[in-house]
Motif scaffolding. Structure first.
Motif, PDB file in Angstrom:
ATOM      1  N   PRO A   7       1.028 -23.485  69.990  1.00  0.00           N
ATOM      2  CA  PRO A   7      -0.066 -24.522  69.655  1.00  0.00           C
ATOM      3  C   PRO A   7       0.244 -25.225  68.351  1.00  0.00           C
ATOM      4  N   ALA A   8       0.621 -24.647  67.272  1.00  0.00           N
ATOM      5  CA  ALA A   8       1.133 -25.425  65.901  1.00  0.00           C
ATOM      6  C   ALA A   8       2.000 -26.641  66.191  1.00  0.00           C
ATOM      7  N   LEU A   9       3.100 -26.298  67.229  1.00  0.00           N
ATOM      8  CA  LEU A   9       3.777 -27.361  67.644  1.00  0.00           C
ATOM      9  C   LEU A   9       3.373 -28.514  68.326  1.00  0.00           C
ATOM     10  N   LEU A  10       2.570 -28.257  69.141  1.00  0.00           N
ATOM     11  CA  LEU A  10       1.703 -29.192  69.909  1.00  0.00           C
ATOM     12  C   LEU A  10       0.739 -30.037  69.052  1.00  0.00           C
ATOM     13  N   THR A  11      -0.060 -29.302  67.990  1.00  0.00           N
ATOM     14  CA  THR A  11      -0.735 -29.858  67.026  1.00  0.00           C
ATOM     15  C   THR A  11       0.038 -31.144  66.424  1.00  0.00           C
ATOM     16  N   ARG A  12       1.061 -30.792  65.884  1.00  0.00           N
ATOM     17  CA  ARG A  12       2.017 -31.554  65.070  1.00  0.00           C
ATOM     18  C   ARG A  12       2.416 -32.929  65.991  1.00  0.00           C
ATOM     19  N   VAL A  13       2.943 -32.751  67.301  1.00  0.00           N
ATOM     20  CA  VAL A  13       3.262 -33.706  68.081  1.00  0.00           C
ATOM     21  C   VAL A  13       2.282 -34.373  68.545  1.00  0.00           C
ATOM     22  N   PHE A  14       1.160 -34.006  68.865  1.00  0.00           N
ATOM     23  CA  PHE A  14      -0.214 -34.809  69.078  1.00  0.00           C
ATOM     24  C   PHE A  14      -0.614 -35.710  68.040  1.00  0.00           C
ATOM     25  N   LEU A  15      -0.517 -35.211  66.657  1.00  0.00           N
ATOM     26  CA  LEU A  15      -1.043 -36.076  65.414  1.00  0.00           C
ATOM     27  C   LEU A  15       0.203 -37.104  65.199  1.00  0.00           C
ATOM     28  N   LEU A  16       1.352 -36.801  65.397  1.00  0.00           N
ATOM     29  CA  LEU A  16       2.493 -37.721  65.421  1.00  0.00           C
ATOM     30  C   LEU A  16       2.174 -38.776  66.293  1.00  0.00           C
ATOM     31  N   ALA A  17       1.967 -38.511  67.707  1.00  0.00           N
ATOM     32  CA  ALA A  17       1.657 -39.528  68.742  1.00  0.00           C
ATOM     33  C   ALA A  17       0.544 -40.535  68.260  1.00  0.00           C
ATOM     34  N   PHE A  18      -0.386 -40.004  67.632  1.00  0.00           N
ATOM     35  CA  PHE A  18      -1.657 -40.669  67.243  1.00  0.00           C
ATOM     36  C   PHE A  18      -1.204 -41.652  66.315  1.00  0.00           C
ATOM     37  N   PHE A  19      -0.435 -41.340  64.976  1.00  0.00           N
ATOM     38  CA  PHE A  19      -0.150 -42.071  64.237  1.00  0.00           C
ATOM     39  C   PHE A  19       0.760 -43.154  64.583  1.00  0.00           C
ATOM     40  N   ALA A  20       1.693 -42.874  65.750  1.00  0.00           N
ATOM     41  CA  ALA A  20       2.429 -43.829  66.264  1.00  0.00           C
ATOM     42  C   ALA A  20       1.874 -45.053  66.804  1.00  0.00           C
ATOM     43  N   LEU A  21       0.934 -44.354  67.659  1.00  0.00           N
ATOM     44  CA  LEU A  21      -0.032 -45.227  68.467  1.00  0.00           C
ATOM     45  C   LEU A  21      -0.958 -46.253  67.589  1.00  0.00           C
ATOM     46  N   VAL A  22      -1.431 -45.676  66.519  1.00  0.00           N
ATOM     47  CA  VAL A  22      -1.937 -46.529  65.483  1.00  0.00           C
ATOM     48  C   VAL A  22      -1.240 -47.526  64.920  1.00  0.00           C
ATOM     49  N   LEU A  23       0.126 -47.328  64.453  1.00  0.00           N
ATOM     50  CA  LEU A  23       0.961 -48.054  64.008  1.00  0.00           C
ATOM     51  C   LEU A  23       1.313 -49.233  64.927  1.00  0.00           C
ATOM     52  N   THR A  24       1.684 -48.925  66.136  1.00  0.00           N
ATOM     53  CA  THR A  24       2.203 -49.740  67.150  1.00  0.00           C
ATOM     54  C   THR A  24       0.839 -50.885  67.593  1.00  0.00           C
ATOM     55  N   GLY A  25      -0.361 -50.377  67.484  1.00  0.00           N
ATOM     56  CA  GLY A  25      -1.434 -51.335  67.575  1.00  0.00           C
ATOM     57  C   GLY A  25      -1.659 -52.405  66.622  1.00  0.00           C
ATOM     58  N   LEU A  26      -0.871 -52.200  65.451  1.00  0.00           N
ATOM     59  CA  LEU A  26      -0.907 -53.382  64.553  1.00  0.00           C
ATOM     60  C   LEU A  26       0.068 -54.362  65.011  1.00  0.00           C
ATOM     61  N   PHE A  27       1.092 -54.227  65.910  1.00  0.00           N
ATOM     62  CA  PHE A  27       1.946 -55.352  66.169  1.00  0.00           C
ATOM     63  C   PHE A  27       1.865 -55.757  67.619  1.00  0.00           C
ATOM     64  N   VAL A  28       1.297 -54.967  68.413  1.00  0.00           N
ATOM     65  CA  VAL A  28       1.315 -55.164  70.015  1.00  0.00           C
ATOM     66  C   VAL A  28      -0.192 -54.913  70.685  1.00  0.00           C
ATOM     67  N   THR A  29      -0.362 -55.408  71.534  1.00  0.00           N
ATOM     68  CA  THR A  29      -1.730 -55.222  72.183  1.00  0.00           C
ATOM     69  C   THR A  29      -1.413 -54.084  73.369  1.00  0.00           C
ATOM     70  N   TYR A  30      -2.150 -53.070  73.347  1.00  0.00           N
ATOM     71  CA  TYR A  30      -2.010 -51.927  74.218  1.00  0.00           C
ATOM     72  C   TYR A  30      -2.265 -52.289  75.711  1.00  0.00           C
ATOM     73  N   PRO A  31      -1.333 -51.628  76.610  1.00  0.00           N
ATOM     74  CA  PRO A  31      -1.534 -51.965  77.918  1.00  0.00           C
ATOM     75  C   PRO A  31      -2.586 -51.097  78.740  1.00  0.00           C
ATOM     76  N   PHE A  32      -3.270 -50.438  77.817  1.00  0.00           N
ATOM     77  CA  PHE A  32      -4.434 -49.452  78.150  1.00  0.00           C
ATOM     78  C   PHE A  32      -5.646 -49.575  77.367  1.00  0.00           C
ATOM     79  N   PRO A  33      -6.836 -48.989  77.715  1.00  0.00           N
ATOM     80  CA  PRO A  33      -8.060 -49.152  76.888  1.00  0.00           C
ATOM     81  C   PRO A  33      -7.774 -48.551  75.569  1.00  0.00           C
TER      82      PRO A  33
END
Length: 298
Positions: A7-33
């Motif tokens: 669970p601790a490992l999954l929590t970190r992975v999901f948080l990193l995924a969230f931050f990565a998506l936020v940063l990506t959204g600053l430069f490109v348009t999401y292909p999903f809602p």
């Protein structure tokens, strides 16, 4: 992988995924809602709750009385992240940290530090004895980081808390600069700490020693100084014997001693065991205490 760590490992992975998506959204348009960006954040929250419940059930099933041992240090120290104030003391049960404690060295007289270093010999020991006399305060803006030698804990000797057999002894990781400024702490919490957590216990604890005290009890020392080990795996040590020195390796804001008792030598499988230091007890957060010197020459 231990079910307690997942669970601790999954929590970190999901948080990193969230931050990565936020940063990506600053430069490109999401292909999903765009609302789907928050899905990893929700999953991280769910994983955190699941991990907490699993750890609580596990802790109740494995509850043990406190084990009395000698303090792992000598001289004047103060406690932080103490189990006397809350359990789990570090906010997590992973890696057997339920009853772990961190301690930092307070101002030491030069002769006290030299006495603590006696018997280590060589230029390196002399450098440690001439280290900082007073602990630097937290810096809000500057300096961003300090060398580990600026802290009185760096180079302080660590002692065996009981007669024991050495199970693990590793001191190859470097001692990094402190993270005791506002920006340094943010970097540790948001970037470095998450990456170390993903890498596993060996990067979180840094250089470490694990002792088998018998009766299913193991003592772990974390953030040990690079190249300071005086024991090897398989060695037998006596209570009070010098085994290493305090450092600043692993997930650490400044040179300090992280100490814990646990029920297994493998940090991924270990569950915490309460401790009590002979003549001291369990110091609370901010409480200063003085530990007697070693009783056995290392």
């Amino acid at each position: 992988m231990s079910a307690r760590r997942l669970p601790a490992l999954l929590t970190r992975v999901f948080l990193l995924a969230f931050f990565a998506l936020v940063l990506t959204g600053l430069f490109v348009t999401y292909p999903f809602p765009s609302w789907l960006v928050f899905l990893p954040l929700v999953l991280a929250w769910v994983a955190g709750i699941a991990g907490g419940r699993l750890a609580s059930r596990d802790l109740k099933a494995a509850r043990r009385d406190a084990v009395e041992v000698l303090p792992p240090v000598a001289g004047r120290w103060s406690a932080i992240n103490s189990p006397a104030d809350r359990v789990p003391s570090h906010g997590v049960h992973t890696y057997g940290q339920t009853y772990a404690i961190d301690i930092v060295a307070e101002k030491q007289e030069r002769q006290e530090r030299q006495a603590g270093q006696e018997g280590q010999g060589g230029q390196d020991a002399e450098g440690a004895a001439e280290g900082a006399a007073e602990r630097p305060a937290f810096a809000w803006l500057w300096p961003l980081a300090r060398r580990p030698e600026a802290f009185p804990a760096f180079g302080a000797p660590l002692f065996a808390v009981a007669d024991a057999k050495v199970v693990t002894a590793v001191d190859t990781q470097r001692d990094h600069l402190s993270r005791n400024s506002l920006l340094g702490l943010a970097y540790l919490l948001l970037v470095e700490g998450e990456l170390r957590g993903l890498a596993g216990a060996h990067r979180v604890f840094g250089n470490r020693v694990v002792l088998d005290l018998g009766d299913g009890t193991y003592a772990a020392y974390a953030h040990v100084r690079r190249g300071s080990l005086q024991v090897r795996a398989g060695d037998t040590v006596r209570a009070g014997q010098r085994i290493a020195r305090c450092g600043n390796s692993g997930n650490s804001t400044e040179p300090h001693v992280h100490f814990q008792l646990m029920d297994h030598p493998d940090l991924d499988r270990a569950r915490g065991i309460p401790f009590r230091w002979r003549g001291i007890g369990v110091p609370a957060n901010g409480e200063a205490f003085t530990a007697e010197g070693a009783v056995s020459p290392g």
